[in-house]
Write an enzyme that holds these catalytic residues in place. Sequence first.
Site, PDB file in Angstrom:
ATOM      1  N   SER A 139       0.849  -1.192   0.000  1.00 51.01           N
ATOM      2  CA  SER A 139       0.000   0.000   0.000  1.00 51.01           C
ATOM      3  C   SER A 139       0.882   1.238   0.000  1.00 51.01           C
ATOM      4  CB  SER A 139      -0.902  -0.006   1.230  1.00 51.01           C
ATOM      5  OG  SER A 139      -0.152   0.409   2.351  1.00 51.01           O
ATOM      6  N   LYS A 140       0.217   2.387  -0.106  1.00 49.19           N
ATOM      7  CA  LYS A 140       0.955   3.640  -0.095  1.00 49.19           C
ATOM      8  C   LYS A 140       1.710   3.818   1.213  1.00 49.19           C
ATOM      9  CE  LYS A 140      -1.743   6.053  -3.486  1.00 49.19           C
ATOM     10  NZ  LYS A 140      -2.093   7.300  -4.083  1.00 49.19           N
ATOM     11  N   ARG A 141       1.222   3.161   2.248  1.00 46.24           N
ATOM     12  CA  ARG A 141       1.904   3.278   3.541  1.00 46.24           C
ATOM     13  C   ARG A 141       3.259   2.571   3.530  1.00 46.24           C
ATOM     14  NH1 ARG A 141      -3.152   2.849   5.230  1.00 46.24           N
ATOM     15  NH2 ARG A 141      -3.046   0.580   5.369  1.00 46.24           N
ATOM     16  N   ASP A 142       3.378   1.528   2.706  1.00 45.48           N
ATOM     17  CA  ASP A 142       4.657   0.809   2.654  1.00 45.48           C
ATOM     18  C   ASP A 142       5.747   1.640   2.001  1.00 45.48           C
ATOM     19  OD1 ASP A 142       3.976  -1.812   3.767  1.00 45.48           O
ATOM     20  OD2 ASP A 142       2.578  -1.909   2.096  1.00 45.48           O
TER      21      ASP A 142
ATOM     22  N   PRO B 235       5.822   5.385   1.265  1.00 48.63           N
ATOM     23  CA  PRO B 235       5.149   6.683   1.263  1.00 48.63           C
ATOM     24  C   PRO B 235       5.882   7.746   0.462  1.00 48.63           C
ATOM     25  CG  PRO B 235       6.241   6.301   3.362  1.00 48.63           C
ATOM     26  CD  PRO B 235       6.418   5.060   2.560  1.00 48.63           C
TER      27      PRO B 235
END
Length: 502
Positions: free
Chosen positions: A255-258, A260
């Site tokens: 995800s974008k969190r991985d 950023p």
Amino acid sequence: MPETSVRVRFAPSPTGVLHIGSVRTALYNWLFARHEGGTLVLRIEDTDQERGTPEALESVFGTLRWLGLDWDEGPDIGGPYGPYMQSQRLPIYQQAAARLLERGAAYRCFCTQEDLARMRQAAEAAGRVPRYDGRCRGLDPDEAARRAEAGEPCVLRFRMPDMERLKVPDLIRGEVVFEAREFDDFIIVKSDGFPVYNFANVVDDAGMKMTHVIRGEDLLPSTPRQLVLYDALECPPPQFAHAPMLLTPERRKLSKRDLPEGALAYRDEGYLPVAVVNFLSLLGWSPGDDREVFTLDEIVQAFSIDRISPAPAVFDKQKMEWLNAQHLKRTPGSELAPLVRERMVAAGMLGPGEPSDEEAGYLVAVVDLMKERARTLNQLVEHSRFFFSDEYAFDEVGVRKRLLKPEGMADILVGLAGSLDAVAPWTAEAIETSFRASADAQGVAHGTAIHGARVAVSGQTVGPGLFDLLAVLGRERTTARLRAAAEKLRAGAFLSGSGTTA
Ligand code: GLU
């Protein structure tokens, strides 16, 4: 170009920095367009007014340009189906919405947030999936139009046709079947007059004459709604291809969190665009043989949608690093030198001024030598410091093992320097002959002399072949450093006090 020519698009929403997963989508569209001799459209999906920012738009342009993924129509260059920013296409969506209203394919809905919340609660209490119950479906359209004109807030909803199943033909996964009861009468235009993603996306893909839509699997659940919209608008749908989702090495959904920082972070870390493109191309696609390292042209040549697998692809940064190393090796030093120079200037290793021919030649020679063992440009820069300054750091273990431990290393280094003073021309071969002869004359094992000299001139225990290294470093630096190290050894100045540096 013939009417049937391929037209594809990359349609990012400019929110935050452009994520690597979105870049893969852009790349697959670009590869397909270039392979087919078709057209790539860049369309900015910025109807979500609150979230779009100019920086995000810059990140889209900047990332694509860095990677060399060019487009044929887009907000900056125009084209026959513009404008290419959705925020500038509102009248087009309004017209399309009016057509659907007129045909009864859409209707005005006056339900308030509270109405909808109650509907949700009731559904949840009854153990049903919450969905709009269709209570405004039956409103008299003229009456509804009057209420809207009088200023009563309303949305437009699409009247879902009565069907059991919705089938999405997909070029990668075959036919994907959805149960129609999963879909209610969804909103197409919000109460502020802005279209929702599904609606604007379909109106634009139809209006911009897209032949194929290649995008991530995360958007597959939207496609059934889009297909019924194409039908209602009486436009033939494009062919769809949903590329597999990306996983972390732990096989979690990426995800974008991985990641950023966005795709441009790889430029800052010292990755070459061609390596990033090569890496991303293999996240789902494969050439059908065991090749892994490709130039851009080779990927364009080999690319086809039917070689994209539906199975999730693992985003493995080590693989990207390995590919980057391969591309560094293959790229001539003269091409890498400007990128390396930029970084060396930023690191204060080189002055910002225009280099002389000699300095420029030296840099290219250093790069050609050091690119063989570097995984990133940044690493190449870091490992090359000793070429540009006499203030290089000494590896502590190397100093102990290669300079302090062997008996009489100071004399050996001085002897080597004396022999190298006479080498002409200053080539790796001539250096090697003289070096080995000097070691023999001194009764020193070649390995001892080679390891000692390496640490003395570079501070490091590993690196390119010593004689190639000395050929690039030059006679003056080499002999001066050998003598300086000898002096330091005699003075007992290595590793004394705080010192692991020269
Ligand atoms: N704007 C959408 C997004 O960034 C993609 C639209 C599409 O490719 O259909 O997620």
